[in-house]
Write a protein that holds these residues in place. Structure first.
Motif, PDB file in Angstrom:
ATOM      1  N   ASN B 199       0.808  -1.204   0.000  1.00 33.97           N
ATOM      2  CA  ASN B 199       0.000   0.000   0.000  1.00 33.97           C
ATOM      3  C   ASN B 199       0.850   1.267   0.000  1.00 33.97           C
ATOM      4  O   ASN B 199       0.493   2.276  -0.601  1.00 33.97           O
ATOM      5  CB  ASN B 199      -0.926  -0.010   1.209  1.00 33.97           C
ATOM      6  CG  ASN B 199      -2.283   0.557   0.828  1.00 33.97           C
ATOM      7  OD1 ASN B 199      -2.363   1.381  -0.099  1.00 33.97           O
ATOM      8  ND2 ASN B 199      -3.321   0.120   1.495  1.00 33.97           N
ATOM      9  N   PHE B 200       1.975   1.190   0.663  1.00 38.75           N
ATOM     10  CA  PHE B 200       2.835   2.371   0.820  1.00 38.75           C
ATOM     11  C   PHE B 200       3.341   2.925  -0.514  1.00 38.75           C
ATOM     12  O   PHE B 200       3.099   4.075  -0.840  1.00 38.75           O
ATOM     13  CB  PHE B 200       4.026   2.020   1.736  1.00 38.75           C
ATOM     14  CG  PHE B 200       5.066   3.080   1.762  1.00 38.75           C
ATOM     15  CD1 PHE B 200       4.761   4.365   2.232  1.00 38.75           C
ATOM     16  CD2 PHE B 200       6.370   2.827   1.309  1.00 38.75           C
ATOM     17  CE1 PHE B 200       5.728   5.352   2.251  1.00 38.75           C
ATOM     18  CE2 PHE B 200       7.330   3.824   1.314  1.00 38.75           C
ATOM     19  CZ  PHE B 200       7.004   5.081   1.796  1.00 38.75           C
ATOM     20  N   ASP B 201       4.005   2.098  -1.309  1.00 41.19           N
ATOM     21  CA  ASP B 201       4.577   2.586  -2.568  1.00 41.19           C
ATOM     22  C   ASP B 201       3.959   1.942  -3.798  1.00 41.19           C
ATOM     23  O   ASP B 201       4.437   2.132  -4.914  1.00 41.19           O
ATOM     24  CB  ASP B 201       6.099   2.381  -2.570  1.00 41.19           C
ATOM     25  CG  ASP B 201       6.457   0.889  -2.496  1.00 41.19           C
ATOM     26  OD1 ASP B 201       5.523   0.053  -2.430  1.00 41.19           O
ATOM     27  OD2 ASP B 201       7.657   0.575  -2.510  1.00 41.19           O
ATOM     28  N   LYS B 202       2.891   1.200  -3.596  1.00 44.09           N
ATOM     29  CA  LYS B 202       2.188   0.540  -4.709  1.00 44.09           C
ATOM     30  C   LYS B 202       3.079  -0.427  -5.494  1.00 44.09           C
ATOM     31  O   LYS B 202       2.794  -0.704  -6.662  1.00 44.09           O
ATOM     32  CB  LYS B 202       1.592   1.579  -5.685  1.00 44.09           C
ATOM     33  CG  LYS B 202       0.656   2.592  -5.032  1.00 44.09           C
ATOM     34  CD  LYS B 202      -0.622   1.937  -4.574  1.00 44.09           C
ATOM     35  CE  LYS B 202      -1.581   2.982  -3.977  1.00 44.09           C
ATOM     36  NZ  LYS B 202      -2.412   2.388  -2.896  1.00 44.09           N
ATOM     37  N   SER B 203       4.135  -0.867  -4.878  1.00 38.40           N
ATOM     38  CA  SER B 203       4.923  -1.905  -5.535  1.00 38.40           C
ATOM     39  C   SER B 203       4.183  -3.228  -5.362  1.00 38.40           C
ATOM     40  O   SER B 203       3.323  -3.366  -4.495  1.00 38.40           O
ATOM     41  CB  SER B 203       6.318  -1.997  -4.914  1.00 38.40           C
ATOM     42  OG  SER B 203       6.220  -2.343  -3.544  1.00 38.40           O
ATOM     43  N   VAL B 204       4.481  -4.188  -6.251  1.00 32.97           N
ATOM     44  CA  VAL B 204       3.784  -5.471  -6.160  1.00 32.97           C
ATOM     45  C   VAL B 204       4.782  -6.623  -6.097  1.00 32.97           C
ATOM     46  O   VAL B 204       5.907  -6.514  -6.594  1.00 32.97           O
ATOM     47  CB  VAL B 204       2.820  -5.698  -7.356  1.00 32.97           C
ATOM     48  CG1 VAL B 204       1.740  -4.643  -7.400  1.00 32.97           C
ATOM     49  CG2 VAL B 204       3.578  -5.750  -8.659  1.00 32.97           C
ATOM     50  N   VAL B 205       4.344  -7.700  -5.485  1.00 32.81           N
ATOM     51  CA  VAL B 205       5.148  -8.910  -5.469  1.00 32.81           C
ATOM     52  C   VAL B 205       4.429  -9.908  -6.360  1.00 32.81           C
ATOM     53  O   VAL B 205       3.238 -10.170  -6.175  1.00 32.81           O
ATOM     54  CB  VAL B 205       5.291  -9.472  -4.042  1.00 32.81           C
ATOM     55  CG1 VAL B 205       6.077 -10.775  -4.057  1.00 32.81           C
ATOM     56  CG2 VAL B 205       5.967  -8.449  -3.145  1.00 32.81           C
TER      57      VAL B 205
END
Lengths: 230, 230
Positions: B199-205
């Motif tokens: 949620n913080f940086d909208k990065s995804v795994v």
DNA sequence: AAAAATTTTTAGACTCGTCTAAATTTTTAT
DNA sequence: ATAAAAATTTAGACGAGTCTAAAAATTTTT
């Protein structure tokens, strides 16, 4: 946006490349220096325009130029000319072998493709085509190092009666001429035997592929290159 | 000699073709009219030059142009733009599939090849390539009739956790981005499953090919198109 | 709603490659 | 050897596409 911003050295305009190529061709088929007028005719421009361009090419050290005395490529100019001719002939092979164009159709498209600037593209294209030695008209493809392989074939109009050999190339590249050859069956690689030379008009009678007999005008015969094998 | 003498109608200069193509791209990614400044930025020229060219294109009925109000392709302009884009993408396929160039290398060469003027060449190239639907970046190839196939994929940055699908295209075409994808193994066609969104940086795994797990920044994720299959 | 900032257009100039017309040089003919 | 003819170069102009600087229109700010 266009003008295509010529970046480094070794980046020349379409026009400059075309002049160099044309000078190379004209020099190859006459002795001595190439004249302004012959260039004007070949490039379908006026002598005045040629004169201007020659001054520019001389400044860039691509040609040796003495006013009123004609012109000759420098080493660098010849290197460039051969690069363009190499690209032209490789694209012609691509168009004929891979895309299925006739040998009478490929020249015009190759005139545009020859100016695509990428060393890597030419290398990869060459490999893709299997390192061809000749273009679809039988003209040799200059080496990557900038060397023009020499071929010494004879004009069909100049070999003696009885000569047997193979059609290896043409000296005239117009679609009309090539289509005429297609129509009469005088393809690249076909066997020919000179059966008769008419003294009156220098036309010749040849047997092709040890099969049918064909009448060939001198006009045609002197534009056909044969590799006589005895 | 150069200038390439634009013969008939339907013969436009490299520059004109480039403007039309650029207007098409800009129009596709924003709502409303395309602005002078955005064109100047895209074509790496000054607004003044763009303004000039827009006047000319409007005269030739290729764009709708109201001073200060931006610009929009006419039907004819769009037809032309799609023709250029079709040629560009077909040559990209050729360079990647036949010559073995990487997807990060093909764009620049295709920028030149797209201007080779021969309808027949494009038709034959298309056939030679087996009528491909997509270029090496997953972008659809316009049809010969001038229709741009629509694709509706989602950005990887916008699909919910748990989504499983396939990487189908990219929104960013810079060599740097494409090389980054090569390095991380996010190739076209590979399976991805979104395991987590930070949620913080909208990065995804994501898990790729049901195998290894990969961290993908939002910067990357929003330039990756996926075909989510449920 | 006026002032300020931004965007866009116009004006004038430059390069490349071309042209025509005129001047110059070289070649050919007398 | 000179005059005439032919080839070549120079001078000046033009179109395409670009630029910078300045003017005009639009949008944003206050």
């Amino acid at each position: 946006m266009n003008g295509l911003r010529l970046r480094s050295t070794d980046m020349y305009s379409f026009t400059e490349e075309n002049y160099l190529k044309t000078i190379y061709y004209l020099a190859a088929r006459q002795e001595g220096e190439v004249t302004t007028n012959s260039l004007a005719e070949m490039t379908a421009t006026k002598a005045a325009s040629v004169s201007d361009m020659l001054r520019k090419l001389a400044e860039k050290q691509l040609i040796h130029y003495r006013k009123y005395q004609g012109v000759r490529l420098t080493e660098e100019g010849e290197r460039l000319a051969l690069k363009v001719i190499r690209r032209h002939r490789l694209w012609e092979v691509f168009l004929a072998e891979k895309l299925g164009f006739g040998w009478d159709e490929v020249h015009e498209m190759a005139e545009e493709l020859e100016h695509i600037r990428s060393e890597e593209l030419v290398r990869k294209l060459d490999a893709f085509l299997g390192y061809p030695q000749f273009d679809p008209h039988g003209d040799p493809i200059p080496t990557p190092a900038g060397f023009m392989p020499s071929v010494e074939y004879s004009k069909l109009s100049e070999v003696p009666v009885g000569t047997e050999g193979r059609v290896m190339g043409v000296l005239e590249h117009s679609p009309e001429f090539l289509q005429h050859l297609d129509k009469t069956g005088l393809n690249l690689g076909c066997r020919v035997r000179v059966q008769e030379v008419n003294n009156f008009d220098k036309s010749v009678v040849v047997q092709i592929n040890r099969d049918k007999t064909l009448f060939v005008s001198n006009e045609v015969a002197r534009n056909l290159l044969v590799d006589s094998d005895h």
